[in-house]
Design an enzyme around this catalytic site. Structure first.
Site, PDB file in Angstrom:
ATOM      1  N   GLN A 105      21.809  49.558  28.597  1.00 42.79           N
ATOM      2  CA  GLN A 105      20.519  50.211  28.286  1.00 42.79           C
ATOM      3  C   GLN A 105      20.371  51.508  29.110  1.00 42.79           C
ATOM      4  O   GLN A 105      21.384  52.135  29.391  1.00 42.79           O
ATOM      5  CB  GLN A 105      19.349  49.249  28.528  1.00 42.79           C
ATOM      6  CG  GLN A 105      19.250  48.113  27.509  1.00 42.79           C
ATOM      7  CD  GLN A 105      20.072  46.904  27.865  1.00 42.79           C
ATOM      8  OE1 GLN A 105      20.157  46.507  29.008  1.00 42.79           O
ATOM      9  NE2 GLN A 105      20.707  46.305  26.879  1.00 42.79           N
ATOM     10  N   ASP A 111      22.047  53.884  24.747  1.00 45.93           N
ATOM     11  CA  ASP A 111      22.904  54.486  23.715  1.00 45.93           C
ATOM     12  C   ASP A 111      23.312  55.913  24.054  1.00 45.93           C
ATOM     13  O   ASP A 111      23.522  56.737  23.165  1.00 45.93           O
ATOM     14  CB  ASP A 111      22.205  54.477  22.341  1.00 45.93           C
ATOM     15  CG  ASP A 111      21.771  53.093  21.965  1.00 45.93           C
ATOM     16  OD1 ASP A 111      22.566  52.168  22.119  1.00 45.93           O
ATOM     17  OD2 ASP A 111      20.611  52.943  21.529  1.00 45.93           O
ATOM     18  N   GLY A 161      25.091  47.236  23.281  1.00 47.60           N
ATOM     19  CA  GLY A 161      26.213  47.406  22.364  1.00 47.60           C
ATOM     20  C   GLY A 161      26.988  48.622  22.794  1.00 47.60           C
ATOM     21  O   GLY A 161      26.442  49.710  22.901  1.00 47.60           O
ATOM     22  N   HIS A 162      28.262  48.434  23.124  1.00 51.90           N
ATOM     23  CA  HIS A 162      29.101  49.553  23.522  1.00 51.90           C
ATOM     24  C   HIS A 162      30.169  49.760  22.455  1.00 51.90           C
ATOM     25  O   HIS A 162      30.867  48.832  22.098  1.00 51.90           O
ATOM     26  CB  HIS A 162      29.811  49.253  24.847  1.00 51.90           C
ATOM     27  CG  HIS A 162      28.902  49.350  26.021  1.00 51.90           C
ATOM     28  ND1 HIS A 162      29.275  48.960  27.281  1.00 51.90           N
ATOM     29  CD2 HIS A 162      27.650  49.807  26.136  1.00 51.90           C
ATOM     30  CE1 HIS A 162      28.269  49.171  28.115  1.00 51.90           C
ATOM     31  NE2 HIS A 162      27.274  49.675  27.440  1.00 51.90           N
TER      32      HIS A 162
HETATM   33  P1  IMP Z   1      15.256  43.742  24.220  1.00 52.75           P
HETATM   34  O1  IMP Z   1      16.155  44.244  25.302  1.00 52.75           O
HETATM   35  O2  IMP Z   1      16.011  43.130  23.070  1.00 52.75           O
HETATM   36  O3  IMP Z   1      14.168  42.864  24.743  1.00 52.75           O
HETATM   37  O4  IMP Z   1      14.521  45.021  23.597  1.00 52.75           O
HETATM   38  C1  IMP Z   1      13.562  45.768  24.332  1.00 52.75           C
HETATM   39  C2  IMP Z   1      13.676  47.239  23.998  1.00 52.75           C
HETATM   40  O5  IMP Z   1      14.908  47.756  24.508  1.00 52.75           O
HETATM   41  C3  IMP Z   1      13.688  47.579  22.515  1.00 52.75           C
HETATM   42  O6  IMP Z   1      13.077  48.841  22.329  1.00 52.75           O
HETATM   43  C4  IMP Z   1      15.169  47.680  22.185  1.00 52.75           C
HETATM   44  O7  IMP Z   1      15.396  48.492  21.066  1.00 52.75           O
HETATM   45  C5  IMP Z   1      15.660  48.352  23.456  1.00 52.75           C
HETATM   46  N1  IMP Z   1      17.083  48.079  23.732  1.00 52.75           N
HETATM   47  C6  IMP Z   1      17.626  46.939  24.222  1.00 52.75           C
HETATM   48  N2  IMP Z   1      18.946  47.075  24.381  1.00 52.75           N
HETATM   49  C7  IMP Z   1      19.253  48.320  23.996  1.00 52.75           C
HETATM   50  C8  IMP Z   1      20.471  49.077  23.977  1.00 52.75           C
HETATM   51  O8  IMP Z   1      21.543  48.606  24.356  1.00 52.75           O
HETATM   52  N3  IMP Z   1      20.379  50.342  23.520  1.00 52.75           N
HETATM   53  C9  IMP Z   1      19.197  50.897  23.146  1.00 52.75           C
HETATM   54  N4  IMP Z   1      18.040  50.248  23.146  1.00 52.75           N
HETATM   55  C10 IMP Z   1      18.072  48.968  23.585  1.00 52.75           C
HETATM   56 MG    MG Z   2      24.366  50.916  22.768  1.00 54.61          MG
END
Ligand code: IMP
Ligand code: MG
Length: 456
Positions: A223, A13, A40-41
């Site tokens: 991420q 983010d 999410g972009h």
């Molecule tokens: P997962 O990717 O859904 O397995 O989540 C694992 C961890 O990564 C969690 O702490 C999520 O909140 C974080 N996470 C996954 N995708 C994003 C992203 O796009 N932005 C911020 N945090 C993310």
């Molecule tokens: Mg994002």
């Protein structure tokens, strides 16, 4: 010509969506190389806000080809929703290509992700619940379904029937979840296959051909560095490799093809989900940053945890990614503050520490050591060059660049494309050099060793 990787330098983010959107203008091909619909972009163009999970934001430019690469995991239902959303806005998705090697997120992945989080209790990760971890786990376990299987009806029947029956045992016995009907799932996914088939390609070959034709290729990370499965704050990480090295694996190209790595970091820090976060602000200040920065997850709507800029993890991200330059985003969110803190080191059990500790147990015990800088208390949203910035804001940026030993090439002061300062060309500006103990640049070229048969 340049092949450029854009990565997040924090916990995701960071505003990569806006930066990749800006850079996509001069890219011929944009490649997403890891992650799935957990990402999410948000991209704002004129008055329209686009929320994309899988499709690279390059799709908003007519002539840019977009590739969802082999290292990603694809939830076809969400991808199709995205295609529909773009079609409704009259944006062509003809230039979208999907790797046949990418893995497919199935209904049991989502169910297992959510149920296992519940079972973990206090040990939960705080995942997005989108089935990302279980999809990658199946890939490693070699029970995964790939896009090539999805679009090949014979393969799909045979493979899914076996896999769903196998997963049903886990759903029922371990999680007390009613079993899935294999035939229903197969029917559903055959429908998705029809829709996605025209986009499916051998993506690493497409990328290689693009490289040979000297096209500009942008590799877009999702991420961030601290969420990297290997190099992040394990176990509170995602299940893929967002770091720059992940681009080679996820796109299927060699490291020699990469010209440049651009990092993106917020002017402060946020994190969503569980896990240690040394500079987190619990009180009013944290709330203030969250409100001013609209810090709510694009994918889950969760409130993001907010804190001061952490230059220790920043420096770590510079190192792990071989970062050439940095984009600092959301500087304007700090506009109202009288004082701004920056974490310059940690105190771990009484020991001063300037490097990110690779032990997660030690990282959890980090106490931040701060330096306090004066705020500027005026709006920067309209600034368009470094000269427009208040002196304190400029000093803040210089301080960050010095601490992390990386040049800042871009400063972003709001969501729209024009709220941006280009300090130096992020793609063609000078590459970052490593400095030795005397401040002399260290040569990146192969060392001539007297033992080498090639030395002259
Ligand atoms: P997962 O990717 O859904 O397995 O989540 C694992 C961890 O990564 C969690 O702490 C999520 O909140 C974080 N996470 C996954 N995708 C994003 C992203 O796009 N932005 C911020 N945090 C993310
Ligand atoms: Mg994002």
């Amino acid at each position: 010509m340049a092949n450029v990787i854009v990565i997040g330098a924090q916990w995701g983010d960071e505003g990569k969506g806006k930066i990749t959107d800006l850079l996509s203008k001069s890219a011929d091909i944009v490649v997403r190389y890891q992650g799935g619909v957990n990402a999410g972009h948000t991209v704002v163009v004129q008055d329209q806000t686009f929320k994309l999970h899988l499709i690279p934001s390059g799709i908003l430019y007519e002539d840019t080809e977009c590739i969802i690469g082999s290292g990603t995991v694809i939830d076809p239902q969400v991808l199709i929703e995205e295609l529909d959303q773009l079609a409704a806005l009259n944006i062509s998705t003809e230039n979208l290509m999907i790797s046949q090697m990418a893995h497919v997120t199935m209904p049991y992945h989502r169910l297992i992700d959510q149920a296992s989080e519940q079972k973990r209790g206090k040990r939960k990760i705080g995942t997005t619940g989108r089935g990302i971890g279980p999809t990658y786990a199946d890939k490693s376990e070699r029970t995964g379904v790939r896009i090539i299987d999805l679009v090949n009806a014979n393969n799909l029947h045979e493979q899914l029937e076996w896999t769903i029956n196998y997963k049903n045992v886990i759903l029922e016995k371990l999680y007390d979840i009613p079993p899935l009907d294999p035939h229903e799932v197969i029917q559903e996914y055959m429908g998705y296959a029809e829709r996605l088939r025209p986009h499916v390609v051998d993506s690493s070959l497409k990328i290689y051909e693009g490289i040979k034709k000297k096209r500009n290729i942008l590799f877009e990370g999702a991420q961030g560095t601290l969420l990297d499965l290997d190099h992040g704050t394990y176990p509170y990480v995602t299940s893929s490799n967002p770091v720059a090295g992940g681009a080679c694996i996820g796109a299927g190209i060699g490291p020699t093809m990469i010209d440049r790595v651009i990092g993106v970091a917020k002017a402060y820090t946020t994190r969503v989900g569980e896990g240690p976060f040394p500079t987190e602000l619990d009180g009013d200040l944290g709330e203030q940053l969250c409100d001013r920065g609209s810090e709510f997850g694009t994918t889950t709507g969760r409130r993001r945890r907010c804190g001061w800029f952490d230059a220790v993890i920043g420096r770590y991200a510079v190192r792990i990614n071989g970062m050439d330059c940095l984009a600092i985003t959301k500087l304007d969110v700090l506009d109202t503050l009288a004082e701004i803190k920056v974490c310059v080191a940690y105190n771990i059990d009484g020991v001063h520490c300037e490097e990110f500790p690779s032990s997660s147990l030690r990282f959890a015990r980090c106490e931040p050591i701060y330096e306090t800088l004066p705020g500027w208390r005026q709006s920067t949203a309209q600034c368009r060059s470094l000269e427009d910035l208040p002196k304190a804001a400029l000093d803040y940026l210089k301080f960050l660049a010095e601490l992390m030993e990386v040049p800042i090439a871009i400063v972003s002061l709001g969501a729209s494309r024009d709220q941006t300062i280009i300090v130096e060309d992020p793609i063609h500006g000078p590459k970052r050099a490593l400095l030795d103990a005397n401040g002399a640049p260290v040569n990146h070229q192969p060392h001539d060793s007297p033992h080498s048969p090639f030395a002259n």
